[in-house]
Each structure stands twice: as C-alpha cells, then as structure tokens.
Design a protein around this motif. Structure first.
Motif, mmCIF file in Angstrom:
data_model
loop_
_atom_site.group_PDB
_atom_site.id
_atom_site.type_symbol
_atom_site.label_atom_id
_atom_site.label_comp_id
_atom_site.label_asym_id
_atom_site.label_seq_id
_atom_site.Cartn_x
_atom_site.Cartn_y
_atom_site.Cartn_z
ATOM 1 N N VAL A 29 0.852 -1.192 0.000
ATOM 2 C CA VAL A 29 0.000 0.000 0.000
ATOM 3 C C VAL A 29 0.885 1.239 0.000
ATOM 4 C CG1 VAL A 29 -1.667 1.333 1.352
ATOM 5 C CG2 VAL A 29 -1.888 -1.161 1.182
ATOM 6 N N ARG A 30 0.567 2.172 -0.884
ATOM 7 C CA ARG A 30 1.329 3.422 -0.969
ATOM 8 C C ARG A 30 0.428 4.643 -0.725
ATOM 9 N NH1 ARG A 30 6.322 3.140 -2.828
ATOM 10 N NH2 ARG A 30 6.225 5.112 -3.945
ATOM 11 N N ASP A 31 -0.797 4.422 -0.321
ATOM 12 C CA ASP A 31 -1.764 5.489 -0.066
ATOM 13 C C ASP A 31 -1.465 6.122 1.296
ATOM 14 O OD1 ASP A 31 -3.978 7.025 0.697
ATOM 15 O OD2 ASP A 31 -5.435 5.608 -0.127
ATOM 16 N N VAL A 32 -0.929 7.338 1.297
ATOM 17 C CA VAL A 32 -0.518 8.010 2.532
ATOM 18 C C VAL A 32 -1.711 8.238 3.457
ATOM 19 C CG1 VAL A 32 0.567 10.084 3.489
ATOM 20 C CG2 VAL A 32 1.473 9.060 1.408
ATOM 21 N N PHE A 33 -2.896 8.530 2.917
ATOM 22 C CA PHE A 33 -4.077 8.727 3.757
ATOM 23 C C PHE A 33 -4.398 7.447 4.533
ATOM 24 C CE2 PHE A 33 -8.671 8.453 4.462
ATOM 25 C CZ PHE A 33 -8.843 9.559 5.275
ATOM 26 N N PHE A 34 -4.355 6.304 3.865
ATOM 27 C CA PHE A 34 -4.606 5.022 4.530
ATOM 28 C C PHE A 34 -3.531 4.750 5.588
ATOM 29 C CE2 PHE A 34 -4.119 0.444 5.024
ATOM 30 C CZ PHE A 34 -5.418 0.067 5.322
ATOM 31 N N LEU A 35 -2.272 4.953 5.227
ATOM 32 C CA LEU A 35 -1.159 4.687 6.138
ATOM 33 C C LEU A 35 -1.179 5.590 7.369
ATOM 34 C CD1 LEU A 35 1.664 4.262 3.481
ATOM 35 C CD2 LEU A 35 0.610 2.428 4.832
ATOM 36 N N ALA A 36 -1.786 6.760 7.255
ATOM 37 C CA ALA A 36 -1.823 7.726 8.363
ATOM 38 C C ALA A 36 -2.935 7.427 9.373
ATOM 39 C CB ALA A 36 -1.977 9.142 7.816
ATOM 40 N N GLN A 37 -3.718 6.390 9.155
ATOM 41 C CA GLN A 37 -4.780 6.029 10.093
ATOM 42 C C GLN A 37 -4.237 5.037 11.128
ATOM 43 O OE1 GLN A 37 -8.508 4.972 8.148
ATOM 44 N NE2 GLN A 37 -7.702 5.878 6.264
ATOM 45 N N PRO A 38 -4.489 5.277 12.407
ATOM 46 C CA PRO A 38 -4.030 4.341 13.435
ATOM 47 C C PRO A 38 -4.664 2.958 13.258
ATOM 48 C CG PRO A 38 -4.727 6.408 14.427
ATOM 49 C CD PRO A 38 -5.152 6.444 12.983
ATOM 50 N N SER A 39 -3.920 1.938 13.628
ATOM 51 C CA SER A 39 -4.406 0.564 13.526
ATOM 52 C C SER A 39 -5.193 0.177 14.771
ATOM 53 C CB SER A 39 -3.229 -0.384 13.336
ATOM 54 O OG SER A 39 -2.597 -0.135 12.107
#
Length: 136
Positions: A6-16
């Motif tokens: 995954v390279r989507d910064v918006f997705f990566l910026a969401q806490p798990s």
C-alpha cells in the motif's frame, strides 16, 4: 500469501486497531510479503499490506519475528537518523532509540517480552510508528 504494498498516505496515516487470534493469517501474509521484498525491506506493518491491525514483522539476527499488539515498554539512547520505507518514496529524518524493551504476542499467541538494540530497535520503532499512523 504475498500482498501488494500500500502506498496510499491517507490510509497509512490512520491508526491501527488491536489484533485478535483471528488475524493470525495477516501475520503469515506479512512473512510472505517481507520474504518477497527482502532485497529492499527489513520490516513491515500490517497497514502496508492493507490491513489496519496492530501487527508487525521485524527482521532480527534470530530471524523474522511477527508481533501482534506490540507495546513499547522502554526506550533509551536517543539518536537522529534517516529512513526509507517500502510504502513511501525517498528518505526522511527521524528520531530513534538504541535500546528498547517490547512486549508482544507471537503467531501462537504466546506473550513475549524482549529487548532490542541498535538496528533491530530501529526496525521495530519504524514499524511501530506505522501502527500509530505516523508516516515519516
């Protein structure tokens, strides 16, 4: 199964979210995906393969360790460095620690407490940031 990165910064910026025993396959997928990218990667977080769960894999001298719901217990020896990421282009400055102690569950859902040092600590901290939604 090898997953796409995954390279989507918006997705990566969401806490798990916390992982459960039902997420064991995600840990296996992380192992497979890390092996497929071992020429350019030493750790991964589940969000890097599209799953927002608290699961990471860290390459150590003893082998690759999958960690479910890892917790950073202590840190010392602050230093500045630059890191790259399989999900992002380029390198970025960041603060890391030479010595850390962590707690986590393994693939058999057994609890572990472990001390990591130097580059292994840096790998853990990079992936741990991913779980918090910190994109460096």
């Amino acid at each position: 199964m090898i997953k796409e990165i995954v390279r989507d910064v918006f997705f990566l910026a969401q806490p798990s979210e916390p992982a459960t025993k039902k997420d064991i396959q995600v840990g296996v997928d992380l192992q497979d995906t890390l092996r497929a990218n071992s020429d350019r990667c030493v750790g991964m977080a589940a969000n890097m393969i599209g799953v927002r769960k608290n699961i990471i894999i860290v390459t150590t001298k003893a082998g690759d360790i999958v960690m479910f719901n890892p917790v950073l217990l202590s840190k010392s020896g602050e230093y500045q460095t630059e890191e790259g990421c399989l999900s992002l282009d380029g390198v970025r400055p960041t603060t890391r620690y030479k010595h850390i102690e962590v707690e986590y569950f393994d693939l058999k859902w057994r609890k572990h407490r472990q001390k990591l040092h130097d580059f292994e600590a840096q790998i853990f901290l990079h992936e741990y940031d991913h779980l918090q939604g910190i994109v460096i």
